[in-house]
Design an enzyme around this catalytic site. Structure first.
Site, PDB file in Angstrom:
ATOM      1  N   GLY A 259       0.828  -1.187   0.000  1.00 26.26           N
ATOM      2  CA  GLY A 259       0.000   0.000   0.000  1.00 26.26           C
ATOM      3  C   GLY A 259       0.869   1.247   0.000  1.00 26.26           C
ATOM      4  O   GLY A 259       2.009   1.227   0.475  1.00 26.26           O
TER       5      GLY A 259
ATOM      6  N   HIS B 215       3.640   4.717   2.951  1.00 29.39           N
ATOM      7  CA  HIS B 215       4.824   4.336   3.736  1.00 29.39           C
ATOM      8  C   HIS B 215       6.110   4.902   3.131  1.00 29.39           C
ATOM      9  O   HIS B 215       7.190   4.403   3.400  1.00 29.39           O
ATOM     10  CB  HIS B 215       4.948   2.807   3.807  1.00 29.39           C
ATOM     11  CG  HIS B 215       3.695   2.128   4.228  1.00 29.39           C
ATOM     12  ND1 HIS B 215       3.083   2.411   5.424  1.00 29.39           N
ATOM     13  CD2 HIS B 215       2.931   1.182   3.627  1.00 29.39           C
ATOM     14  CE1 HIS B 215       1.987   1.661   5.538  1.00 29.39           C
ATOM     15  NE2 HIS B 215       1.871   0.919   4.454  1.00 29.39           N
TER      16      HIS B 215
ATOM     17  N   ASP C  96      -1.618  -8.201   1.107  1.00 29.35           N
ATOM     18  CA  ASP C  96      -0.363  -8.313   0.350  1.00 29.35           C
ATOM     19  C   ASP C  96      -0.078  -9.758  -0.010  1.00 29.35           C
ATOM     20  O   ASP C  96       0.309 -10.079  -1.140  1.00 29.35           O
ATOM     21  CB  ASP C  96       0.803  -7.739   1.163  1.00 29.35           C
ATOM     22  CG  ASP C  96       0.679  -6.235   1.348  1.00 29.35           C
ATOM     23  OD1 ASP C  96      -0.165  -5.818   2.158  1.00 29.35           O
ATOM     24  OD2 ASP C  96       1.401  -5.490   0.674  1.00 29.35           O
TER      25      ASP C  96
ATOM     26  N   HIS D 147      -0.166   1.176   9.603  1.00 31.90           N
ATOM     27  CA  HIS D 147      -1.367   1.518   8.844  1.00 31.90           C
ATOM     28  C   HIS D 147      -2.335   2.367   9.634  1.00 31.90           C
ATOM     29  O   HIS D 147      -3.532   2.343   9.393  1.00 31.90           O
ATOM     30  CB  HIS D 147      -2.066   0.257   8.352  1.00 31.90           C
ATOM     31  CG  HIS D 147      -1.212  -0.506   7.411  1.00 31.90           C
ATOM     32  ND1 HIS D 147      -0.425  -1.544   7.808  1.00 31.90           N
ATOM     33  CD2 HIS D 147      -0.986  -0.333   6.099  1.00 31.90           C
ATOM     34  CE1 HIS D 147       0.242  -2.007   6.775  1.00 31.90           C
ATOM     35  NE2 HIS D 147      -0.068  -1.285   5.723  1.00 31.90           N
TER      36      HIS D 147
END
Lengths: 333, 211
Positions: free
Chosen positions: A53, A56, A109, A218
């Site tokens: 995602g 990051h 993932d 997250h």
């Protein structure tokens, strides 16, 4: 919450356009959301591909380049990429020597990269996968989705990337990546929640005067909330969580240390925190061979930090010192 | 109205396309609530991710009108896998693809046949996610719904609604909420909430067929 964006659904696309403009040494496919090094595929070299995602940064696209990743595929904010993206990055960077996917252990993932592995093999690309699961805050693996992949990802990508750059075959790069993943431990602390563009505000409430221990990357709340502590006290809690998990082996080998900012904690504070971390480690008899301080595996605009320790031998230390040339990590060249 | 008891449910391709577009409208309407639920115990993106996926499903169904119920679900499943990402893309994608595959090329199917096919689809989701009933996931809405589906669409929707509410006191054991441990208790699971939207759209699609 004010954000420097045009529209929430355009955040990733806009960032990729900006990355393309800043880094001519990368090929940025904005439409398909794939970033690869311009000289890929490199003849005779195993390709390293990672993704996850967005939110990051600089992970993962900021680590594409010589000595680290060959390709990266950013998903939506905090959402893993789709299989097509990972396949595209693999196919574009495979020299025929095979592809190693570096995957952080989150349900999404793992599912999407597993599908990508199958698709890659259908296309004749030899593919292997290493899972990063370094977050010691997740203690109850039987009753959770398992340990999360966090700061250890940087060490896996750097060390396996260096081995691949030296021409090691797929089996060797995979085994090394697995060894590094197994040698990493991380623990994170949030001083403030983060705000996702989709929500437009904080993802959880964290009152002034409190901090959240054992957070992931997250914006999910952590496991425990306590009254705010000093940098020295946070270092004690963090190091003890890591050493408890490492057990007796902690004093046998030297470590690489990553003192990582979550996105909005100033470097001034991170360096101060690193001093405390080093003090506590020394008091516990732990030797640090190399240290990296900065914002590398972030959680949007969260304030806070994480510490990752990676146990190393001479070979891993040599691979750490090997040249790397990426947008976010660069030395020796 | 109560469905099914007064006439034999023969579900054609139109029913399935309506089901998927009804789901898309419901997801669009409820996206903010799904994201809100997800921000309590997850990462605050469930609504926006599903909205992106189902918007693409609606477009794909218009673009390439499917020839059969199975083809409609297959197209929707593949679209979700390639557009959503995260865990919900592969999980919802697998649910629809496997259900569609079970239906084969049949031009119409009965509600009982749909229930059997969906049951296989839900089992595939459980296998992929490594989860079981009671883990505070989408399965807590889907499994009761599929068990009630042979009775009626209304019964399925009620079972899904009870299942979704039933996740509130549960402690999550799978997915991102599991990292919270005890602190996941007291919140409705966003995946169960979105699964209820999918099941409720079945009932609405059936009612629309009656009009």
């Amino acid at each position: 919450m004010k954000m420097l964006i045009n529209a929430p659904e355009r955040v990733v696309e806009d960032a990729l356009r900006g990355m393309a403009a800043a880094h001519p040494e990368l090929v940025v496919d904005v439409e398909n959301r794939v970033v690869i090094r311009r000289d890929a595929p490199v003849a005779g070299k195993v390709s390293l591909v990672s993704g996850g995602g967005s939110g990051h940064e600089p992970l993962h696209a900021g680590f594409v380049g010589r000595g680290m990743l060959d390709g990266a595929c950013p998903g939506e904010v905090f959402t893993s990429p789709v299989p097509d993206q990972a396949l595209r990055a693999a196919a574009a960077t495979d020299s025929g020597s095979g592809v190693l996917f570096v995957v952080k252990n989150y349900t999404g993932d793992v599912l999407n990269f597993d599908m990508a592995m199958e698709l890659a093999e259908d296309e004749g690309v030899r593919a292997a996968r290493v899972l990063v699961e370094d977050d010691v805050a997740v203690t109850d693996s039987l009753f959770t989705a398992g340990r999360r992949g966090t700061g250890g990802t940087l060490f896996v990508e750097k060390l396996a990337g260096a081995a691949a750059e030296e021409g090691a075959p797929l089996e060797t790069v995979e085994a090394l990546a697995r060894r590094v993943a197994g040698a990493c431990r991380s623990y994170g602390v949030a001083l403030s929640p983060c705000s996702t563009p989709a929500k437009g505000g904080p993802t959880f409430d964290l009152p002034a005067g409190e901090l959240e221990l054992g957070i992931g990357i997250h914006g999910e709340p952590g496991r425990e909330r306590r009254a705010m502590m000093t940098s020295a006290e946070i270092a004690e809690v963090t190091v003890d969580a890591l050493l408890e998990d490492l057990g007796d082996s902690a004093t046998e080998h030297p470590f690489l240390a990553l003192v990582n900012g979550m996105g909005s904690t100033p470097l001034l504070e991170l360096y101060g925190f690193n001093a405390e971390v080093r003090r506590v480690l020394a008091a516990r008899g732990v030797v640090v061979a190399r240290t990296l301080v900065g914002n590398y595996v972030t959680s949007l605009d969260m304030a806070g930090c994480s510490v990752t320790l990676c146990e190393v031998d001479e070979e891993l230390l040599r691979l750490w010192d090997a040249p790397v040339s990426t947008a976010a990590l660069r030395w020796g060249c | 109205m109560e469905d099914g008891s007064r006439r034999v449910a023969e579900l054609d391709t139109g029913f399935f396309v309506r089901w998927l577009t009804e789901t898309a409208s419901a997801v669009d309407r409820e996206a903010d609530r799904l994201t809100e639920l997800d921000s309590a115990i997850g990462d605050a993106d469930h609504g926006s991710n599903l909205r992106r996926g189902f918007t693409a499903v609606t477009a794909a169904l218009t673009d390439k009108p499917p020839p059969s119920p199975g083809a409609a679900l297959g197209l929707a499943g593949r679209t979700l896998v390639s557009k959503v990402g995260g865990a919900s893309g592969p999980l919802y994608g697998t649910l629809l693809r496997r259900t569609g595959r079970e239906l084969g090329d049949a031009a119409t199917v009965s509600r009982e046949e749909l229930a059997r096919a969906m049951s296989t689809g839900v089992e595939a989701v459980a296998a992929l996610g490594g989860a079981a009933e009671g883990d505070k996931t989408m399965l807590d809405a889907l499994l009761p719904a599929v068990r009630a589906l042979p009775e009626s669409f209304t019964a399925a929707r009620r079972a899904a609604a009870e299942g979704a509410v039933g996740t509130v006191p549960m402690r999550a054991r799978r997915g991102r909420a599991s990292y919270l441990g005890e602190r996941s208790i007291g919140h409705e699971d966003p995946g169960a909430a979105s699964s209820l939207l999918l099941v409720a759209a079945l009932e609405r699609s059936w009612e629309a067929a009656d009009e």
